[in-house]
Design a protein around this motif. Structure first.
Motif, PDB file in Angstrom:
ATOM      1  N   LEU A 192       0.815  -1.217   0.000  1.00 47.14           N
ATOM      2  CA  LEU A 192       0.000   0.000   0.000  1.00 47.14           C
ATOM      3  C   LEU A 192       0.848   1.266   0.000  1.00 47.14           C
ATOM      4  N   ILE A 193       2.162   1.114   0.149  1.00 47.56           N
ATOM      5  CA  ILE A 193       3.078   2.255   0.239  1.00 47.56           C
ATOM      6  C   ILE A 193       3.976   2.300  -0.989  1.00 47.56           C
ATOM      7  N   ALA A 194       4.015   3.454  -1.655  1.00 42.19           N
ATOM      8  CA  ALA A 194       4.928   3.644  -2.783  1.00 42.19           C
ATOM      9  C   ALA A 194       6.177   4.377  -2.310  1.00 42.19           C
ATOM     10  N   ASN A 195       7.335   3.981  -2.850  1.00 46.55           N
ATOM     11  CA  ASN A 195       8.572   4.716  -2.577  1.00 46.55           C
ATOM     12  C   ASN A 195       8.944   5.561  -3.788  1.00 46.55           C
ATOM     13  N   SER A 196      10.003   6.338  -3.666  1.00 45.87           N
ATOM     14  CA  SER A 196      10.392   7.271  -4.729  1.00 45.87           C
ATOM     15  C   SER A 196      10.745   6.549  -6.021  1.00 45.87           C
ATOM     16  N   GLU A 197      11.392   5.409  -5.931  1.00 46.12           N
ATOM     17  CA  GLU A 197      11.780   4.676  -7.137  1.00 46.12           C
ATOM     18  C   GLU A 197      10.552   4.175  -7.891  1.00 46.12           C
ATOM     19  N   GLN A 198       9.552   3.726  -7.165  1.00 46.87           N
ATOM     20  CA  GLN A 198       8.319   3.275  -7.812  1.00 46.87           C
ATOM     21  C   GLN A 198       7.600   4.441  -8.493  1.00 46.87           C
ATOM     22  N   VAL A 199       7.630   5.604  -7.852  1.00 46.77           N
ATOM     23  CA  VAL A 199       7.016   6.794  -8.438  1.00 46.77           C
ATOM     24  C   VAL A 199       7.775   7.215  -9.694  1.00 46.77           C
ATOM     25  N   ALA A 200       9.098   7.196  -9.630  1.00 50.73           N
ATOM     26  CA  ALA A 200       9.917   7.557 -10.792  1.00 50.73           C
ATOM     27  C   ALA A 200       9.650   6.620 -11.962  1.00 50.73           C
ATOM     28  N   LEU A 201       9.524   5.328 -11.675  1.00 50.28           N
ATOM     29  CA  LEU A 201       9.236   4.350 -12.714  1.00 50.28           C
ATOM     30  C   LEU A 201       7.858   4.599 -13.330  1.00 50.28           C
ATOM     31  N   ALA A 202       6.871   4.909 -12.492  1.00 55.17           N
ATOM     32  CA  ALA A 202       5.532   5.205 -12.995  1.00 55.17           C
ATOM     33  C   ALA A 202       5.537   6.456 -13.869  1.00 55.17           C
ATOM     34  N   SER A 203       6.336   7.449 -13.481  1.00 57.25           N
ATOM     35  CA  SER A 203       6.434   8.679 -14.259  1.00 57.25           C
ATOM     36  C   SER A 203       6.990   8.416 -15.654  1.00 57.25           C
ATOM     37  N   LYS A 204       7.961   7.522 -15.751  1.00 55.87           N
ATOM     38  CA  LYS A 204       8.605   7.232 -17.037  1.00 55.87           C
ATOM     39  C   LYS A 204       7.811   6.249 -17.889  1.00 55.87           C
ATOM     40  N   GLY A 236       3.878  13.430 -15.957  1.00 53.22           N
ATOM     41  CA  GLY A 236       2.927  12.364 -16.259  1.00 53.22           C
ATOM     42  C   GLY A 236       1.776  12.247 -15.294  1.00 53.22           C
ATOM     43  N   ALA A 237       1.803  12.977 -14.187  1.00 45.52           N
ATOM     44  CA  ALA A 237       0.749  12.863 -13.177  1.00 45.52           C
ATOM     45  C   ALA A 237      -0.553  13.499 -13.656  1.00 45.52           C
ATOM     46  N   LYS A 238      -1.666  12.910 -13.260  1.00 41.27           N
ATOM     47  CA  LYS A 238      -2.990  13.456 -13.509  1.00 41.27           C
ATOM     48  C   LYS A 238      -3.502  14.118 -12.233  1.00 41.27           C
ATOM     49  N   GLU A 239      -4.199  15.219 -12.405  1.00 40.83           N
ATOM     50  CA  GLU A 239      -4.693  15.926 -11.221  1.00 40.83           C
ATOM     51  C   GLU A 239      -6.081  15.429 -10.821  1.00 40.83           C
ATOM     52  N   LEU A 240      -6.285  15.290  -9.516  1.00 37.46           N
ATOM     53  CA  LEU A 240      -7.600  15.026  -8.952  1.00 37.46           C
ATOM     54  C   LEU A 240      -7.775  16.003  -7.791  1.00 37.46           C
ATOM     55  N   ALA A 241      -8.335  17.163  -8.102  1.00 37.64           N
ATOM     56  CA  ALA A 241      -8.444  18.239  -7.117  1.00 37.64           C
ATOM     57  C   ALA A 241      -9.237  17.788  -5.900  1.00 37.64           C
ATOM     58  N   PRO A 242      -8.794  18.131  -4.702  1.00 47.08           N
ATOM     59  CA  PRO A 242      -9.460  17.647  -3.483  1.00 47.08           C
ATOM     60  C   PRO A 242     -10.923  18.054  -3.371  1.00 47.08           C
ATOM     61  N   GLU A 243     -11.275  19.222  -3.922  1.00 39.56           N
ATOM     62  CA  GLU A 243     -12.660  19.675  -3.808  1.00 39.56           C
ATOM     63  C   GLU A 243     -13.640  18.804  -4.599  1.00 39.56           C
ATOM     64  N   LEU A 244     -13.123  17.911  -5.459  1.00 39.51           N
ATOM     65  CA  LEU A 244     -13.991  17.011  -6.209  1.00 39.51           C
ATOM     66  C   LEU A 244     -14.410  15.785  -5.402  1.00 39.51           C
TER      67      LEU A 244
END
Length: 325
Positions: A192-204, A236-244
């Motif tokens: 359930l926890i992502a680290n920086s390397e997993q985020v970097a891989l998802a970005s690429k 590469g990130a998509k936004e999901l504004a909190p007010e939604l």
């Protein structure tokens, strides 16, 4: 013979207790459900403003209609206990750096939850303030941490304390007198926890969708929190504004239904069924996006990037945004 009778009596008592144990209807419960099952659950109010737990709520009268409406949340549901949101997240060392706002180690989280009187024998209902998405996300961040450490018998009150008060339900302003509880973690779900390397891989690669749970002005890089090192969002990130994430009704905020969330996610370029990682500035608002994807849309391949942009930029990793003159 007496031994057999004793064993049989214990078995029957245990069976009856298991039959009578309340079953949660899902990750969200209504105030009607909670009022009907109040004695069979543990009620845990999650507050950043801990003084509000014993403060009298404030109401005003609409001059045109004569109806009373809630102005400021105060008090708490009777027989509840208080979890200080400021103690939910802690400083931890990551690769030799002290990082703020992270999930506590398992043994430390156990101590925090035990100290507020929570045990493992009844379902846990988390109560947000319910007036703003950021206070709802306080409860959802606590929910995510419970989930990481194996707690599944847990839910969040829809509408929070604001909804409870607006409906004219009973409240108390007395301090909690709970004794230490016996809650213990059942697991450590690192998936359930992502680290920086997993985020970097998802970005690429784009194999996991990155969900930025902040306001548009921060996503586009027009402003930032002071502890985040640069402007913008992870490529590469998509936004999901909190007010939604919640709808205002009856003086409080309430969750949408699953179909609405699926439509909102899709409209924001987020496949509700795709593996995903949510992030924000520090891992607070990210809990809202994680909760919607994982618990309400039912996508169990969703992680939360603990530390979020605070950690990402502290590591010198890049962000993208609109050019600033």
């Amino acid at each position: 013979m007496k031994h057999i009778q004793l064993v049989l009596a214990i078995f029957i008592a245990g069976f009856i207790a298991s039959v009578q144990a309340v079953t949660l209807p899902g990750p969200v419960v209504s105030s009607d459900w909670l009022a009907s099952n109040q004695s069979d659950v543990q009620i845990l109010e999650v507050r950043g403003d801990v003084a509000s737990y014993t403060r009298t709520p404030e109401f005003e009268i609409d001059k045109k209609t004569g109806k009373k409406f809630l102005v400021e949340v105060g008090g708490h549901i009777p027989d509840s206990t208080l979890l200080d949101f400021k103690k939910v997240r802690v400083d931890r060392m990551v690769d030799g750096k002290k990082i703020k706002y992270l999930i506590p180690e398992k043994v430390d989280f156990e101590k925090i939850i035990q100290s507020v009187g929570i045990s493992s024998d009844k379902p846990i209902i988390l109560i947000p303030v319910g007036l703003d998405i950021s206070d709802i996300d306080e409860a959802l961040r606590a929910y995510w941490q419970f989930k990481v450490y194996g707690e599944d018998n847990i839910a969040v009150l829809d509408g929070g304390m604001a909804g409870w008060l607006s409906e004219g339900r009973e409240f108390s302003t007395s301090a909690s007198t709970k004794q230490n509880g016996t809650w213990v973690a059942k697991a450590e779900r690192k998936e359930l926890i992502a680290n920086s390397e997993q985020v970097a891989l998802a970005s690429k690669s784009g194999k996991s969708i990155l969900i930025d749970a902040r306001q548009p002005v921060q996503y586009f890089g027009l402003n930032k929190r002071d502890y985040v090192g640069s402007y913008g969002h992870i490529a590469g990130a998509k936004e999901l504004a909190p007010e939604l994430l919640a709808k205002p009704a009856k003086g409080a905020l309430y969750f949408w239904d699953k179909n609405t969330y699926n439509a909102l996610l899709t409209a924001n370029g987020i496949n509700p069924k795709s593996p995903a990682i949510s992030y924000c500035n520090s891992g607070h608002l990210a809990a809202g996006a994680w909760f919607v994807m994982s618990e309400l849309a039912g996508n169990k391949s969703t992680k939360l990037y603990d530390g979020s942009l605070y950690l990402w930029t502290l590591e010198g990793r890049p962000l993208v945004g609109v050019p600033l003159n």
